[in-house]
Design a protein around this motif. Structure first.
Motif, mmCIF file in Angstrom:
data_model
loop_
_atom_site.group_PDB
_atom_site.id
_atom_site.type_symbol
_atom_site.label_atom_id
_atom_site.label_comp_id
_atom_site.label_asym_id
_atom_site.label_seq_id
_atom_site.Cartn_x
_atom_site.Cartn_y
_atom_site.Cartn_z
ATOM 1 N N UNK A 1 0.856 -1.180 0.000
ATOM 2 C CA UNK A 1 0.000 0.000 0.000
ATOM 3 C C UNK A 1 0.890 1.227 0.000
ATOM 4 N N UNK A 2 0.284 2.388 -0.183
ATOM 5 C CA UNK A 2 1.051 3.630 -0.170
ATOM 6 C C UNK A 2 1.671 3.903 1.191
ATOM 7 N N UNK A 3 1.105 3.306 2.239
ATOM 8 C CA UNK A 3 1.632 3.480 3.594
ATOM 9 C C UNK A 3 2.692 2.449 3.942
ATOM 10 N N UNK A 4 2.919 1.501 3.037
ATOM 11 C CA UNK A 4 3.858 0.421 3.326
ATOM 12 C C UNK A 4 4.995 0.428 2.312
ATOM 13 N N UNK A 5 5.664 1.554 2.258
ATOM 14 C CA UNK A 5 6.851 1.690 1.422
ATOM 15 C C UNK A 5 7.837 2.607 2.126
ATOM 16 N N UNK A 6 9.099 2.500 1.726
ATOM 17 C CA UNK A 6 10.168 3.317 2.293
ATOM 18 C C UNK A 6 10.511 4.421 1.290
ATOM 19 N N UNK A 7 10.200 5.658 1.658
ATOM 20 C CA UNK A 7 10.495 6.796 0.797
ATOM 21 C C UNK A 7 11.996 7.086 0.815
ATOM 22 N N UNK A 8 12.424 7.961 -0.080
ATOM 23 C CA UNK A 8 13.834 8.363 -0.085
ATOM 24 C C UNK A 8 14.201 9.014 1.246
ATOM 25 N N UNK A 9 13.311 9.812 1.798
ATOM 26 C CA UNK A 9 13.576 10.426 3.100
ATOM 27 C C UNK A 9 13.663 9.369 4.197
ATOM 28 N N UNK A 10 12.785 8.374 4.144
ATOM 29 C CA UNK A 10 12.848 7.281 5.115
ATOM 30 C C UNK A 10 14.207 6.591 5.059
ATOM 31 N N UNK A 11 14.644 6.297 3.850
ATOM 32 C CA UNK A 11 15.911 5.588 3.685
ATOM 33 C C UNK A 11 17.070 6.384 4.266
ATOM 34 N N UNK A 12 17.120 7.673 3.959
ATOM 35 C CA UNK A 12 18.225 8.485 4.463
ATOM 36 C C UNK A 12 18.176 8.601 5.981
ATOM 37 N N UNK A 13 16.978 8.717 6.528
ATOM 38 C CA UNK A 13 16.839 8.798 7.979
ATOM 39 C C UNK A 13 17.338 7.516 8.633
ATOM 40 N N UNK A 14 16.945 6.374 8.109
ATOM 41 C CA UNK A 14 17.350 5.085 8.687
ATOM 42 C C UNK A 14 18.857 4.891 8.551
ATOM 43 N N UNK A 15 19.402 5.248 7.404
ATOM 44 C CA UNK A 15 20.846 5.112 7.190
ATOM 45 C C UNK A 15 21.624 5.978 8.179
ATOM 46 N N UNK A 16 21.196 7.219 8.351
ATOM 47 C CA UNK A 16 21.876 8.115 9.282
ATOM 48 C C UNK A 16 21.703 7.661 10.727
ATOM 49 N N UNK A 17 20.511 7.175 11.054
ATOM 50 C CA UNK A 17 20.235 6.682 12.404
ATOM 51 C C UNK A 17 21.152 5.504 12.729
ATOM 52 N N UNK A 18 21.296 4.607 11.752
ATOM 53 C CA UNK A 18 22.148 3.439 11.961
ATOM 54 C C UNK A 18 23.611 3.843 12.122
ATOM 55 N N UNK A 19 24.094 4.691 11.236
ATOM 56 C CA UNK A 19 25.511 5.063 11.255
ATOM 57 C C UNK A 19 25.901 5.738 12.560
ATOM 58 N N UNK A 20 25.015 6.561 13.101
ATOM 59 C CA UNK A 20 25.303 7.228 14.373
ATOM 60 C C UNK A 20 25.394 6.239 15.516
ATOM 61 N N UNK A 21 24.905 5.026 15.311
ATOM 62 C CA UNK A 21 24.963 3.958 16.315
ATOM 63 C C UNK A 21 25.963 2.872 15.947
ATOM 64 N N UNK A 22 26.886 3.222 15.062
ATOM 65 C CA UNK A 22 27.959 2.293 14.721
ATOM 66 C C UNK A 22 27.548 1.178 13.798
ATOM 67 N N UNK A 23 26.507 1.391 12.981
ATOM 68 C CA UNK A 23 25.954 0.327 12.150
ATOM 69 C C UNK A 23 25.954 0.753 10.685
ATOM 70 N N UNK A 24 26.488 -0.116 9.850
ATOM 71 C CA UNK A 24 26.479 0.062 8.405
ATOM 72 C C UNK A 24 25.275 -0.697 7.840
ATOM 73 N N UNK A 25 24.652 -0.169 6.799
ATOM 74 C CA UNK A 25 23.507 -0.839 6.183
ATOM 75 C C UNK A 25 23.896 -1.379 4.818
ATOM 76 N N UNK A 26 23.822 -2.697 4.691
ATOM 77 C CA UNK A 26 24.049 -3.368 3.414
ATOM 78 C C UNK A 26 22.690 -3.745 2.836
ATOM 79 N N UNK A 27 22.308 -3.078 1.759
ATOM 80 C CA UNK A 27 21.030 -3.340 1.128
ATOM 81 C C UNK A 27 21.137 -4.562 0.212
ATOM 82 N N UNK A 28 20.068 -5.342 0.169
ATOM 83 C CA UNK A 28 19.992 -6.452 -0.775
ATOM 84 C C UNK A 28 18.764 -6.297 -1.661
ATOM 85 N N UNK A 29 18.998 -6.242 -2.965
ATOM 86 C CA UNK A 29 17.938 -6.393 -3.957
ATOM 87 C C UNK A 29 18.233 -7.698 -4.668
#
Length: 570
Positions: free
Chosen positions: A241-269
């Motif tokens: 649904x439109x409410x069940x997707x990760x926007x570009x802003x969501x992605x950047x927020x999650x990436x930054x949130x993770x990095x500030x906590x010592x975590x790298x994000x490896x995406x898999x498609x």
């Protein structure tokens, strides 16, 4: 790429100091010395950040550490929860401060920048000294990331009773560094969608046990929740649904949130299998789309795989992966490659027509597809990561830097290691699961607990934690192959998991692999041991509860308050 770096500035004599039992620490430090003196945190306790031009995320990490100290209020896991500690605390000294400093000559980078450096170059080591005489404690590291790891350890040392935050094991000396550079947790957000708040909560918990890689299996045949600027229709048509997707802003927020906590994000498609959902937008690009019976064409419904032999599909996939990869700071990107179903292509006219026209085999077409899509990632500065089938089932030509994720068995890890070409040092480095059955999904946990797996000595509830904790990442490998192992992870495939059961399915199970790949051994040098670990894992679980998580209980609280009393042979 080497497995273990050398530390030219901060020398760590790990594993040489004999500790007393410290139930609080997870993962256990690799060098640990403790005493038997009670020590209180002073009411005016402060963090002294002696780092010039301290990055904002280090300042935020210190504030977070202070918040946990003030709000954990975890009673010691003993009968009475600390009531019997009051006598020892009456004359105890108070710790006034913890001084954070970098070693001389260290470069001051943000935690976020340190967290996404290439594996083998991240500096996570630290030393922590806490005297018992009321003088300040010191935390020293080569990087802000190391300081962050040390802050995590510091926060685990303290209990609370009667308005006092205290420890009973001063003085404390810790020298610590990870055994493996990759310590991961993988989450599938395609079978069922997980809102951003669930992901950030999971990232918090990962940071508490020093997990440093979030392997995000973001798409699969069931849904495509990732909004890609160049291909927005993939999410528009492919998300639930439109409410069940990760926007570009969501992605950047999650990436930054993770990095500030010592975590790298490896995406898999995942490609070219597990891609049925792409057919809702590009039906000509997907073979056996929604074909029935699905079990003939796929491991689970719906059926559908990319027609990778077609040049237009190959170019589309390379463009898709490249457009996503360039938005990510991580050096690592997974293209999957597991569970490719050949029946799907045997019955597919466009694929067979292309193979006949080019006089190419399916294997040869897959090799060309993989070389092309990986070249696109490499052009974006990424290291490709694949599942083991790309090596063992298809024998593809992969770049020197490729990392192979082994998910089926330790025997397969040995088989992948055997493919290493001697004159191509570093080829096919390995990431391993922390269980032979790698999922910590509810369905897998149930199956493991009822299939006759011996749950060590601690009752059936511990079956999956014990199974993962006793995993040996070096099993079946020769000593010369050890350096190929970068680390490992635990995975949650989400066929039967969602936001409602995320916390109790993952935690504290996933903490078991965190210790395997950070500590590798006990501080004494002895092998990791389930009986020794269980009381500490209880402690992790109870502290997680104090911090707002909903991890599953490991045993009745009666057992948690009486270490070893509930062993089957106690």
């Amino acid at each position: 790429m080497t497995l273990r770096g050398t530390f030219s500035v901060l020398a760590l004599a790990v594993g040489l100091i004999l500790p007393t039992s410290v139930l609080a620490l997870w993962p256990t430090p690799r060098g640990l010395s403790t005493g038997t003196t009670a020590l209180k945190l002073a009411p005016s306790f402060k963090f002294d950040v002696a780092v010039s031009h301290a990055p904002a995320d280090l300042t935020a990490a210190v504030a977070q550490a202070r918040y946990y100290l003030e709000n954990d209020k975890l009673g010691r896991l003993v009968v009475g929860r600390g009531v019997n500690d009051t006598a020892a605390l009456k004359g105890a000294e108070s710790l006034p401060s913890l001084k954070l400093c970098l070693t001389e000559g260290a470069t001051v980078d943000s935690i976020s920048a340190e967290s996404v450096k290439p594996l083998g170059t991240r500096s996570e080591e630290y030393t922590l000294t806490i005297p018992d005489d009321g003088s300040p404690a010191t935390l020293t590291a080569n990087s802000t990331l190391g300081l962050y790891r040390g802050l995590t350890t510091f926060g685990q040392l303290w209990y609370y009773y009667g308005g006092v935050t205290y420890s009973l094991i001063a003085p404390i000396d810790i020298t610590d560094t990870p055994a493996y550079p990759f310590r991961g947790f993988a989450l599938d957000t395609s079978r069922n969608f997980f809102p951003v708040a669930d992901l950030t909560r999971t990232l918090d918990a990962m940071s508490w046990v020093k997990i440093n890689m979030f392997h995000w299996h973001i798409t699969d045949s069931q849904s495509f929740p990732l909004m890609v600027a160049q291909y927005p229709e993939l999410a528009t048509n492919g998300a639930y649904s439109a409410d069940e997707m990760y926007s570009e802003d969501d992605m950047q927020y999650i990436i930054e949130y993770a990095a500030a906590r010592g975590i790298d994000i490896m995406l898999e498609i995942d490609t070219p299998g597990h891609t049925a959902i792409i057919g809702t937008t590009y039906p000509d690009y997907v073979a056996c789309f929604d074909a029935t019976p699905w079990s003939t064409y796929a491991n689970e419904p719906p059926a559908g795989q990319l027609r990778f032999a077609l040049p237009e599909v190959m170019n589309f996939t390379a463009s898709l992966l490249s457009s996503v990869a360039k938005t990510l700071p991580s050096y690592y990107f997974s293209t999957g490659g597991d569970e490719l179903n050949t029946n799907c292509y045997a019955d597919d006219y466009p694929t067979q027509q292309q193979l006949n026209a080019t006089n190419m085999t399916l294997n040869g077409a897959l090799n060309t597809f993989t070389e092309t899509t990986h070249a696109a990632l490499i052009a974006e500065g990424k290291t490709p990561v694949v599942w083991e089938e790309m090596v063992l089932n298809w024998n593809l030509t992969l770049s020197n830097e490729t990392i192979v994720m082994v998910w089926i068995s330790s025997e397969d890890a040995a088989a992948v290691a055997e493919t290493r070409i001697p004159d191509r040092a570093g080829t096919l480095e390995l990431l391993l699961p922390c269980e032979t059955v790698v999922a910590v999904d509810g369905s897998e946990a149930t199956r493991l607990e009822t299939a006759g797996v011996t749950p060590s000595r601690h009752g059936p509830r511990q079956a999956t934690s014990n199974l993962s904790y006793t995993f040996d990442p070096l099993a079946n490998l020769t000593e010369s192959q050890y350096e190929l192992v970068l680390g490992g992870e635990q995975l949650l495939w989400a066929e039967q998991s969602g936001p409602q059961n995320l916390d109790p399915i993952v935690w504290p199970r996933a903490a078991s692999s965190a210790e395997i790949f950070w500590s590798a051994k006990q501080p004494t040098g002895a092998p990791l041991n389930v009986t020794e670990a269980l009381p500490r894992l209880h402690d992790v679980r109870y502290r997680m509860v104090q911090r707002g998580l909903n991890p599953i209980p490991l045993q009745p609280q009666w057992c948690a308050l009486r270490p070893d009393a509930c062993d089957l042979y106690a």
